[in-house]
Design a protein around this motif. Structure first.
Motif, PDB file in Angstrom:
ATOM      1  N   LYS A 142      36.557  43.995   7.454  1.00  0.00           N
ATOM      2  CA  LYS A 142      36.753  42.990   6.987  1.00  0.00           C
ATOM      3  C   LYS A 142      38.515  44.500   6.993  1.00  0.00           C
ATOM      4  O   LYS A 142      39.930  43.210   7.136  1.00  0.00           O
ATOM      5  N   THR A 155      44.951  39.667   3.153  1.00  0.00           N
ATOM      6  CA  THR A 155      44.070  39.677   3.540  1.00  0.00           C
ATOM      7  C   THR A 155      42.804  39.705   4.654  1.00  0.00           C
ATOM      8  O   THR A 155      43.177  39.015   5.728  1.00  0.00           O
ATOM      9  N   GLU A 156      41.237  39.830   4.617  1.00  0.00           N
ATOM     10  CA  GLU A 156      40.603  39.240   5.559  1.00  0.00           C
ATOM     11  C   GLU A 156      40.736  38.103   6.397  1.00  0.00           C
ATOM     12  O   GLU A 156      40.337  37.601   7.241  1.00  0.00           O
ATOM     13  N   GLU A 157      41.218  37.494   4.839  1.00  0.00           N
ATOM     14  CA  GLU A 157      40.940  35.484   5.447  1.00  0.00           C
ATOM     15  C   GLU A 157      42.710  34.736   5.979  1.00  0.00           C
ATOM     16  O   GLU A 157      42.500  33.633   6.691  1.00  0.00           O
ATOM     17  N   ARG A 158      43.902  35.892   4.728  1.00  0.00           N
ATOM     18  CA  ARG A 158      44.440  34.663   5.204  1.00  0.00           C
ATOM     19  C   ARG A 158      45.650  35.485   4.711  1.00  0.00           C
ATOM     20  O   ARG A 158      45.207  36.526   4.272  1.00  0.00           O
ATOM     21  N   GLU A 209      40.274  39.982   0.175  1.00  0.00           N
ATOM     22  CA  GLU A 209      40.405  38.440  -0.423  1.00  0.00           C
ATOM     23  C   GLU A 209      40.093  38.891  -2.152  1.00  0.00           C
ATOM     24  O   GLU A 209      40.653  38.294  -3.107  1.00  0.00           O
ATOM     25  N   GLU A 249      49.105  36.061  -6.253  1.00  0.00           N
ATOM     26  CA  GLU A 249      49.766  35.018  -5.185  1.00  0.00           C
ATOM     27  C   GLU A 249      51.550  34.858  -5.096  1.00  0.00           C
ATOM     28  O   GLU A 249      51.756  34.728  -3.604  1.00  0.00           O
TER      29      GLU A 249
END
Length: 196
Positions: free
Chosen positions: A25, A181-184, A160, A130
């Motif tokens: 990640k 984050t690792e996702e977005r 995340e 967020e």
């Protein structure tokens, strides 16, 4: 949930992540950061030096230095309750264990830099919302520091699972502009405009 309970809970959750997952990640987060226009255009980056449980910034520091960027790391002054920026040129030779068991520059390698030279700050945290508000470790060092460098791009980097619906916010808390984050990549400024 109050800040203290939230901190304890997030520390526990993060501790449970396997080393292997953390490595994968962290690499994904690093790639996202390196592809950001803001990063590419930055000359001087101020970053925390990660502990074992955090997103790994050691490789971010090493690779940024190799690619010709200037890197600053924090030195905390507990008596004054403040943080200064010290430029680092060799990750493997210039650091030793400092306060709170976090790596910091050895005395002979302290090169204090004015916060005005910074283009980007990579901000640690235990939990983020967020809209960019975060729960740190309770020292208030980053909020105090960030309140004095308003034009600097502030980027939170976390896993995340550290993004929460809500975190308690105090009047002196300073939000970040982006979270990776690792996702977005989250555009926090935009979310604040929308009231999210």
């Amino acid at each position: 949930m109050d800040k203290k309970a939230l901190r304890e809970n997030m520390i526990k959750i993060r501790k449970n992540m396997s080393k292997g997952k953390r490595t994968i990640k962290s690499k994904e987060i690093k790639e996202k950061l390196f592809n950001l226009e803001e990063y590419k255009n930055a000359n001087f980056i101020f970053t925390f030096i990660s502990t074992e449980e955090e997103v790994n910034t050691h490789d971010i520091i090493r690779e940024s230095i190799s690619s010709g960027k200037r890197i600053g790391v924090p030195i905390t002054l507990p008596k004054e309750k403040k943080m200064i920026v010290s430029e680092i040129r060799d990750f493997d030779k210039e650091l030793e264990m400092g306060f709170y068991n976090i790596l910091a520059p050895k005395k002979e390698f302290i090169r204090e830099v004015s916060p005005e030279e910074i283009d980007i700050v990579l901000v640690p945290g235990l939990a983020f919302r967020e809209d960019g508000y975060r729960i740190g470790y309770g020292g208030g060092y980053y909020d105090r520091f960030l309140s004095n460098v308003e034009s600097v791009i502030k980027i939170g980097i976390c896993f995340e699972m550290q993004i929460l619906e809500d975190v308690p916010v105090d009047t002196y808390d300073v939000p970040v502009d982006l979270i990776i984050t690792e996702e977005r990549i989250i555009d926090c400024k935009n979310n604040r405009k929308k009231g999210r």
